[in-house]
Design a protein around this motif. Structure first.
Motif, mmCIF file in Angstrom:
data_model
loop_
_atom_site.group_PDB
_atom_site.id
_atom_site.type_symbol
_atom_site.label_atom_id
_atom_site.label_comp_id
_atom_site.label_asym_id
_atom_site.label_seq_id
_atom_site.Cartn_x
_atom_site.Cartn_y
_atom_site.Cartn_z
ATOM 1 N N UNK A 47 0.873 -1.136 -0.175
ATOM 2 C CA UNK A 47 0.119 -0.018 -0.182
ATOM 3 C C UNK A 47 0.825 1.262 0.179
ATOM 4 N N UNK A 48 0.746 2.287 -1.101
ATOM 5 C CA UNK A 48 1.660 3.193 -1.215
ATOM 6 C C UNK A 48 0.586 4.463 -0.866
ATOM 7 N N UNK A 49 0.781 5.039 0.287
ATOM 8 C CA UNK A 49 -0.341 6.380 0.368
ATOM 9 C C UNK A 49 0.631 7.572 -0.123
ATOM 10 N N UNK A 50 0.068 8.362 -0.883
ATOM 11 C CA UNK A 50 0.305 9.138 -1.623
ATOM 12 C C UNK A 50 -0.261 10.688 -1.619
ATOM 13 N N UNK A 51 0.357 11.855 -1.464
ATOM 14 C CA UNK A 51 -0.529 13.212 -1.116
ATOM 15 C C UNK A 51 -0.404 13.962 -2.485
ATOM 16 N N UNK A 108 3.252 -8.049 -5.538
ATOM 17 C CA UNK A 108 2.504 -8.238 -6.695
ATOM 18 C C UNK A 108 1.800 -7.384 -7.198
ATOM 19 N N UNK A 109 0.965 -6.697 -6.020
ATOM 20 C CA UNK A 109 0.098 -5.456 -6.301
ATOM 21 C C UNK A 109 0.584 -4.299 -5.664
ATOM 22 N N UNK A 110 0.318 -2.978 -6.255
ATOM 23 C CA UNK A 110 0.640 -1.975 -5.317
ATOM 24 C C UNK A 110 -0.872 -1.010 -5.366
ATOM 25 N N UNK A 111 -1.232 -0.693 -4.327
ATOM 26 C CA UNK A 111 -2.413 -0.170 -4.131
ATOM 27 C C UNK A 111 -1.825 1.248 -3.845
ATOM 28 N N UNK A 112 -2.184 2.379 -4.778
ATOM 29 C CA UNK A 112 -1.601 3.582 -4.514
ATOM 30 C C UNK A 112 -2.920 4.351 -4.266
ATOM 31 N N UNK A 113 -2.826 5.064 -3.064
ATOM 32 C CA UNK A 113 -3.942 5.822 -2.629
ATOM 33 C C UNK A 113 -3.431 7.053 -2.716
ATOM 34 N N UNK A 138 -9.902 10.785 -2.041
ATOM 35 C CA UNK A 138 -8.891 10.044 -2.771
ATOM 36 C C UNK A 138 -9.034 9.203 -3.930
ATOM 37 N N UNK A 139 -8.152 8.775 -4.661
ATOM 38 C CA UNK A 139 -8.215 7.852 -5.887
ATOM 39 C C UNK A 139 -7.240 6.716 -5.374
ATOM 40 N N UNK A 140 -8.031 5.424 -5.347
ATOM 41 C CA UNK A 140 -7.174 4.393 -5.121
ATOM 42 C C UNK A 140 -6.855 3.637 -6.426
ATOM 43 N N UNK A 141 -5.625 3.497 -7.082
ATOM 44 C CA UNK A 141 -5.166 2.823 -8.254
ATOM 45 C C UNK A 141 -4.382 1.460 -7.746
ATOM 46 N N UNK A 142 -5.008 0.331 -8.130
ATOM 47 C CA UNK A 142 -4.572 -0.988 -8.180
ATOM 48 C C UNK A 142 -3.593 -1.191 -9.288
ATOM 49 N N UNK A 143 -2.218 -1.377 -9.198
ATOM 50 C CA UNK A 143 -1.208 -1.449 -10.103
ATOM 51 C C UNK A 143 -0.673 -2.872 -10.044
ATOM 52 N N UNK A 144 -0.378 -3.408 -11.259
ATOM 53 C CA UNK A 144 0.387 -4.643 -11.480
ATOM 54 C C UNK A 144 1.839 -4.295 -11.269
ATOM 55 N N UNK A 145 2.491 -4.535 -10.259
ATOM 56 C CA UNK A 145 3.866 -4.122 -9.871
ATOM 57 C C UNK A 145 4.899 -4.495 -11.146
ATOM 58 N N UNK A 146 4.798 -5.595 -11.451
ATOM 59 C CA UNK A 146 5.778 -6.092 -12.519
ATOM 60 C C UNK A 146 5.812 -5.612 -13.951
ATOM 61 N N UNK A 147 4.456 -5.238 -14.233
ATOM 62 C CA UNK A 147 3.988 -4.581 -15.788
ATOM 63 C C UNK A 147 3.760 -3.301 -15.600
ATOM 64 N N UNK A 150 -2.554 -0.696 -14.903
ATOM 65 C CA UNK A 150 -3.357 -0.362 -13.841
ATOM 66 C C UNK A 150 -4.641 -1.498 -13.992
ATOM 67 N N UNK A 151 -4.810 -2.154 -12.587
ATOM 68 C CA UNK A 151 -5.930 -3.011 -12.846
ATOM 69 C C UNK A 151 -7.446 -2.461 -12.303
ATOM 70 N N UNK A 152 -7.277 -1.343 -11.682
ATOM 71 C CA UNK A 152 -8.491 -0.576 -11.387
ATOM 72 C C UNK A 152 -7.956 0.701 -10.845
ATOM 73 N N UNK A 153 -8.914 1.631 -11.179
ATOM 74 C CA UNK A 153 -8.870 2.979 -10.390
ATOM 75 C C UNK A 153 -10.196 3.297 -10.055
ATOM 76 N N UNK A 154 -10.130 3.687 -8.845
ATOM 77 C CA UNK A 154 -11.548 3.930 -8.115
ATOM 78 C C UNK A 154 -11.451 5.414 -7.295
ATOM 79 N N UNK A 155 -11.952 6.321 -7.757
ATOM 80 C CA UNK A 155 -12.105 7.613 -7.245
ATOM 81 C C UNK A 155 -13.201 7.631 -5.987
#
Length: 190
Positions: A47-51, A108-113, A138-147, A150-155
Protein backbone atom coordinates in the motif's frame (compact mmCIF):
# COMPACT_ATOMS: atom_id res chain seq x y z
CA UNK A 1 -50.02 38.86 18.80
CA UNK A 2 -48.70 40.43 15.62
CA UNK A 3 -45.10 39.95 16.74
CA UNK A 4 -45.48 36.16 17.07
CA UNK A 5 -46.29 35.50 13.43
CA UNK A 6 -43.19 37.22 11.97
CA UNK A 7 -40.99 35.67 14.66
CA UNK A 8 -42.40 32.23 13.86
CA UNK A 9 -41.82 32.81 10.14
CA UNK A 10 -38.19 33.82 10.75
CA UNK A 11 -37.63 30.81 12.99
CA UNK A 12 -39.15 28.52 10.36
CA UNK A 13 -36.91 29.98 7.61
CA UNK A 14 -33.78 29.50 9.71
CA UNK A 15 -34.76 25.91 10.44
CA UNK A 16 -35.38 25.17 6.76
CA UNK A 17 -32.11 26.85 5.77
CA UNK A 18 -30.24 24.69 8.28
CA UNK A 19 -31.81 21.52 6.92
CA UNK A 20 -31.08 22.45 3.34
CA UNK A 21 -27.34 22.86 3.65
CA UNK A 22 -25.17 20.59 1.53
CA UNK A 23 -21.45 19.88 1.64
CA UNK A 24 -19.33 22.44 -0.17
CA UNK A 25 -18.06 21.26 -3.55
CA UNK A 26 -20.26 18.17 -3.29
CA UNK A 27 -19.40 15.72 -6.04
CA UNK A 28 -20.19 12.12 -6.59
CA UNK A 29 -18.47 9.37 -8.47
CA UNK A 30 -20.16 6.47 -10.25
CA UNK A 31 -20.65 3.45 -8.02
CA UNK A 32 -18.11 0.71 -8.60
CA UNK A 33 -17.65 -2.79 -7.27
CA UNK A 34 -15.24 -2.91 -4.33
CA UNK A 35 -11.62 -3.77 -5.01
CA UNK A 36 -11.95 -7.06 -3.13
CA UNK A 37 -14.94 -8.33 -5.09
CA UNK A 38 -15.54 -12.10 -5.02
CA UNK A 39 -12.84 -13.98 -6.91
CA UNK A 40 -10.24 -11.19 -6.75
CA UNK A 41 -6.78 -12.22 -5.52
CA UNK A 42 -4.14 -9.47 -5.38
CA UNK A 43 -1.32 -11.58 -3.95
CA UNK A 44 1.33 -9.78 -1.91
CA UNK A 45 0.24 -6.13 -1.70
CA UNK A 46 2.16 -2.93 -1.05
CA UNK A 47 0.00 0.00 0.00
CA UNK A 48 1.49 3.29 -1.16
CA UNK A 49 -0.19 6.33 0.40
CA UNK A 50 0.53 9.43 -1.70
CA UNK A 51 -0.47 13.05 -1.19
CA UNK A 52 -1.76 15.58 -3.70
CA UNK A 53 -2.35 18.48 -1.32
CA UNK A 54 -3.57 21.81 -2.64
CA UNK A 55 -0.96 24.62 -2.37
CA UNK A 56 -2.68 26.25 0.63
CA UNK A 57 -3.16 22.99 2.60
CA UNK A 58 -3.04 23.66 6.35
CA UNK A 59 -0.93 21.37 8.54
CA UNK A 60 0.00 18.78 5.90
CA UNK A 61 2.18 16.86 8.37
CA UNK A 62 -0.77 16.38 10.75
CA UNK A 63 -2.98 15.14 7.93
CA UNK A 64 -0.24 12.80 6.67
CA UNK A 65 0.05 11.25 10.13
CA UNK A 66 -3.73 10.76 10.26
CA UNK A 67 -3.76 9.15 6.80
CA UNK A 68 -0.80 6.87 7.61
CA UNK A 69 -2.57 5.57 10.75
CA UNK A 70 -5.84 5.04 8.88
CA UNK A 71 -4.12 3.05 6.13
CA UNK A 72 -2.12 1.00 8.63
CA UNK A 73 -5.26 0.17 10.64
CA UNK A 74 -7.08 -1.06 7.54
CA UNK A 75 -4.17 -3.10 6.10
CA UNK A 76 -4.92 -6.25 8.07
CA UNK A 77 -8.57 -6.24 6.88
CA UNK A 78 -7.87 -6.72 3.16
CA UNK A 79 -9.12 -10.26 2.42
CA UNK A 80 -8.03 -10.37 -1.23
CA UNK A 81 -4.34 -9.91 -0.30
CA UNK A 82 -2.07 -12.73 0.82
CA UNK A 83 0.01 -10.21 2.79
CA UNK A 84 0.16 -6.42 3.07
CA UNK A 85 3.06 -4.02 3.55
CA UNK A 86 2.26 -0.34 4.12
CA UNK A 87 4.92 2.02 2.80
CA UNK A 88 5.51 5.45 4.32
CA UNK A 89 3.43 8.29 2.98
CA UNK A 90 5.05 10.30 0.19
CA UNK A 91 4.23 13.00 -2.32
CA UNK A 92 2.50 11.89 -5.52
CA UNK A 93 5.59 12.91 -7.51
CA UNK A 94 7.42 10.01 -5.79
CA UNK A 95 5.02 7.35 -7.13
CA UNK A 96 7.55 5.82 -9.55
CA UNK A 97 10.12 5.48 -6.76
CA UNK A 98 7.51 3.95 -4.47
CA UNK A 99 6.48 1.43 -7.16
CA UNK A 100 10.15 0.46 -7.56
CA UNK A 101 10.35 -0.06 -3.78
CA UNK A 102 7.22 -2.23 -3.88
CA UNK A 103 8.73 -4.29 -6.73
CA UNK A 104 12.01 -4.71 -4.79
CA UNK A 105 10.00 -5.89 -1.76
CA UNK A 106 8.40 -8.63 -3.91
CA UNK A 107 4.89 -7.18 -4.09
CA UNK A 108 2.59 -8.41 -6.84
CA UNK A 109 0.12 -5.53 -6.55
CA UNK A 110 0.54 -1.93 -5.39
CA UNK A 111 -2.41 0.03 -4.07
CA UNK A 112 -1.65 3.69 -4.67
CA UNK A 113 -3.92 5.82 -2.50
CA UNK A 114 -3.67 9.36 -3.90
CA UNK A 115 -5.08 11.59 -1.14
CA UNK A 116 -6.33 14.98 -2.28
CA UNK A 117 -8.36 16.12 0.71
CA UNK A 118 -8.38 15.15 4.37
CA UNK A 119 -9.79 17.76 6.64
CA UNK A 120 -12.66 19.63 8.10
CA UNK A 121 -14.39 22.25 5.98
CA UNK A 122 -16.34 25.06 7.65
CA UNK A 123 -19.06 27.11 5.97
CA UNK A 124 -20.60 30.24 7.44
CA UNK A 125 -23.58 31.94 5.90
CA UNK A 126 -25.96 34.71 6.76
CA UNK A 127 -27.98 35.09 8.92
CA UNK A 128 -26.83 32.44 11.41
CA UNK A 129 -26.07 29.17 9.63
CA UNK A 130 -22.79 27.37 10.09
CA UNK A 131 -21.80 23.92 8.96
CA UNK A 132 -18.69 21.79 9.23
CA UNK A 133 -17.86 18.74 7.18
CA UNK A 134 -15.23 16.04 7.44
CA UNK A 135 -13.95 15.68 3.88
CA UNK A 136 -11.96 12.67 2.65
CA UNK A 137 -11.13 12.53 -1.05
CA UNK A 138 -8.75 10.08 -2.73
CA UNK A 139 -8.27 7.84 -5.72
CA UNK A 140 -7.22 4.23 -5.20
CA UNK A 141 -5.21 2.81 -8.10
CA UNK A 142 -4.44 -0.91 -8.13
CA UNK A 143 -1.26 -1.47 -10.17
CA UNK A 144 0.38 -4.70 -11.35
CA UNK A 145 3.87 -4.08 -10.00
CA UNK A 146 5.70 -6.17 -12.61
CA UNK A 147 4.07 -4.69 -15.71
CA UNK A 148 2.96 -1.29 -14.41
CA UNK A 149 -0.53 -1.93 -15.81
CA UNK A 150 -3.49 -0.37 -14.07
CA UNK A 151 -5.87 -3.03 -12.74
CA UNK A 152 -8.45 -0.63 -11.27
CA UNK A 153 -8.84 3.07 -10.57
CA UNK A 154 -11.49 4.02 -8.02
CA UNK A 155 -12.07 7.68 -7.16
CA UNK A 156 -13.89 8.22 -3.85
CA UNK A 157 -15.13 11.10 -1.74
CA UNK A 158 -16.72 10.87 1.69
CA UNK A 159 -18.17 13.96 3.35
CA UNK A 160 -19.77 13.77 6.76
CA UNK A 161 -21.22 16.55 8.84
CA UNK A 162 -23.79 19.22 8.37
CA UNK A 163 -25.53 22.27 9.67
CA UNK A 164 -24.75 23.26 13.24
CA UNK A 165 -22.20 20.45 13.66
CA UNK A 166 -18.73 21.09 15.01
CA UNK A 167 -16.15 18.78 13.40
CA UNK A 168 -12.40 19.10 13.70
CA UNK A 169 -9.43 16.84 13.02
CA UNK A 170 -10.35 14.19 15.62
CA UNK A 171 -12.83 12.13 13.54
CA UNK A 172 -10.75 12.23 10.35
CA UNK A 173 -8.84 8.98 10.95
CA UNK A 174 -12.11 7.09 11.41
CA UNK A 175 -13.61 8.79 8.34
CA UNK A 176 -10.54 7.86 6.25
CA UNK A 177 -10.76 4.25 7.45
CA UNK A 178 -14.48 4.13 6.60
CA UNK A 179 -13.82 5.58 3.13
CA UNK A 180 -11.10 3.00 2.47
CA UNK A 181 -13.42 0.20 3.62
CA UNK A 182 -16.08 1.47 1.21
CA UNK A 183 -13.66 1.21 -1.71
CA UNK A 184 -11.77 -1.95 -0.77
CA UNK A 185 -14.41 -4.05 0.98
CA UNK A 186 -17.72 -2.51 -0.06
CA UNK A 187 -20.80 -3.55 1.91
CA UNK A 188 -18.87 -6.49 3.40
CA UNK A 189 -16.67 -4.04 5.34
CA UNK A 190 -19.52 -2.29 7.12
Amino acid sequence: MRFRQPAAAVLFMLTVAGCASAPPDAESFPAQAPLCAPGVALGKVAIVPLTRWRPDQKEPEVREAIAQKAVANLASEIPCASSVNVLSIAEDSMSADMLAKARADGAKTALLIRIEELGPIATLSFPALWSTWGDVKFTLDAIDVQTGASLRSIPHRRQKGGAFEARGLEPLQGEMEAALRDVILGAAGK
